[in-house]
Design a protein around this motif. Structure first.
Motif, mmCIF file in Angstrom:
data_model
loop_
_atom_site.group_PDB
_atom_site.id
_atom_site.type_symbol
_atom_site.label_atom_id
_atom_site.label_comp_id
_atom_site.label_asym_id
_atom_site.label_seq_id
_atom_site.Cartn_x
_atom_site.Cartn_y
_atom_site.Cartn_z
ATOM 1 N N GLY A 190 57.680 92.054 7.503
ATOM 2 C CA GLY A 190 57.017 91.236 8.290
ATOM 3 C C GLY A 190 57.803 90.817 9.449
ATOM 4 N N ALA A 229 58.439 87.840 11.055
ATOM 5 C CA ALA A 229 59.137 86.590 10.789
ATOM 6 C C ALA A 229 60.416 86.855 10.085
ATOM 7 N N ALA A 230 60.123 87.378 8.917
ATOM 8 C CA ALA A 230 61.294 87.862 8.010
ATOM 9 C C ALA A 230 62.148 88.890 8.279
ATOM 10 N N ARG A 269 50.576 88.969 10.228
ATOM 11 C CA ARG A 269 50.222 87.780 10.459
ATOM 12 C C ARG A 269 51.242 86.565 10.801
ATOM 13 N N SER A 270 52.566 87.191 10.941
ATOM 14 C CA SER A 270 53.623 86.165 11.256
ATOM 15 C C SER A 270 53.957 86.040 12.532
#
Lengths: 211, 211
Positions: free
Chosen positions: B34, B36-37, B118-119
């Motif tokens: 993802g 963000a990560a 979704r991040s």
DNA sequence: TAGGTAATTTACCTCTTGGTAAATTCACCC
DNA sequence: GGGTGAATTTACCAAGAGGTAAATTACCTA
């Protein structure tokens, strides 16, 4: 008496209530932004409190996440279990399960995304806890789908697996749609799902005649 | 001649090739963890290169994400368009669309999650670009579902909206399952979907007789 | 073979984030 | 009304992220 320069000190909020506030705020934050993108400072600000307080209440970020996840996972699991009743799967079971999920989620719908967060730190406790809930829910879903599938005469295990995925993700889809339509009550949503099933079945079976 | 103390300097990898390598690694990283990560350092390590190089090739993290997203979104969109053909939606269309998606994704299946991340930082260019692709894909899906729905006699616009969501997310589900089964070719996966549709339709229409 | 250019790293900066120890204030109760 | 404990903040730290300027090496060609 000089005006107090520090805003420290109790604000008269009892511990269990503050705990609840934090939990709700964190659930919203984790649910909307995702674990990795969520920041503790943002959660603290929602509550109107300091980051440090979160740590003193719940420990680390992963701990807080688990604290948010547990109640949602538990109530969801219980709702599904009671909806599936005595273990006999009937054509009404899917809708009953859906209704149970909607009711369990009402008031904290974003919590669904907390349970199905894909940005958890791999190998951590958060990921393990979430995985455990997935496994439990998947097991129930597998029970239902395989029983339905067997009754329909299909035996391919891969197909059964795929159908289980289709079902669980279909639930996710409906929940996601529901989150975007806050005015829809759990009951109304359940009725909508019933209608949708009928239409979809008709579509899949009744080819559109070429004109 | 002392041994070179610095490992700087070209490694003989031409620019466009390095570009491709970075793009692939970044797509995998973004897709699996993802946005963000995902960390640029991790991407750099995958390529066997330094973080700085990523910046010199693609600029900021969001830029890199967009660079990953664009080719996937474009090819996906094109595949769906050609699968839907001249605009006439038939009962065969859904499967053709699925096949198009599987083929377009083959070799970089995780890219699907890049598109549906979704991040993403809200308000940024990445989010806007992704939203644009979603809108384009949703529009196509809406075309197909409403036409099918109209042919089936349903007119409720909310139901149509919900059905569109069900369809798009069903696609997501099938892709996700497919990602977990790398041995399944696009063709085999398409056939599996066809079988699944039949079974599901039978299930929804043919109630399990109580025994 | 010398110089120019493309490719890549070093070293560094800054900002954010998770996290902790200690101080501070408030409420309650004898 | 003063002390005792609970509730909360201040101030701080270390690690890691994204990001940039400048230096370094290798390749290619005249």
């Amino acid at each position: 008496m000089a005006t107090p320069r520090s805003k420290a000190g109790t604000k008269g909020v009892p511990r269990h209530l503050r705990r609840q506030q934090i939990l709700e705020a964190a659930t919203e934050e984790f649910g909307s932004r995702g674990y990795a993108a969520a920041s503790l400072a943002a959660v603290a600000e929602r509550v109107g409190v300091t980051k440090t307080l979160l740590h003193q209440y719940f420990g680390t970020k992963e701990d807080l996440y688990v604290a948010c996840l547990t109640p949602v996972g538990d109530s969801l699991l219980e709702s599904i279990r009671t909806a599936m009743g005595d273990g006999r799967t009937t054509p009404h079971t899917p809708l009953r399960v859906l209704r149970g999920i909607f009711v369990a989620l009402e008031g904290r719908r974003e919590a669904w995304f907390v349970l199905y967060d894909r940005s958890l730190p791999p190998g951590g406790e958060a990921a393990r806890t979430a995985a455990a809930y997935w496994a439990a829910i998947d097991a129930l879903a597998a029970d239902g789908t395989t029983e339905l599938l067997r009754a329909a005469g299909s035996t391919d295990p891969m197909d059964a697996d795929a159908l289980r995925h289709v079902w669980t993700d279909l639930v996710g889809t409906l929940v996601r749609w529901w989150v975007k339509h806050p005015e829809e009550t759990p009951e109304a949503m359940t009725r909508r799902c019933a209608r949708l099933f009928t239409v979809a079945a008709a579509l899949a079976v009744d080819p559109v005649p070429p004109s």
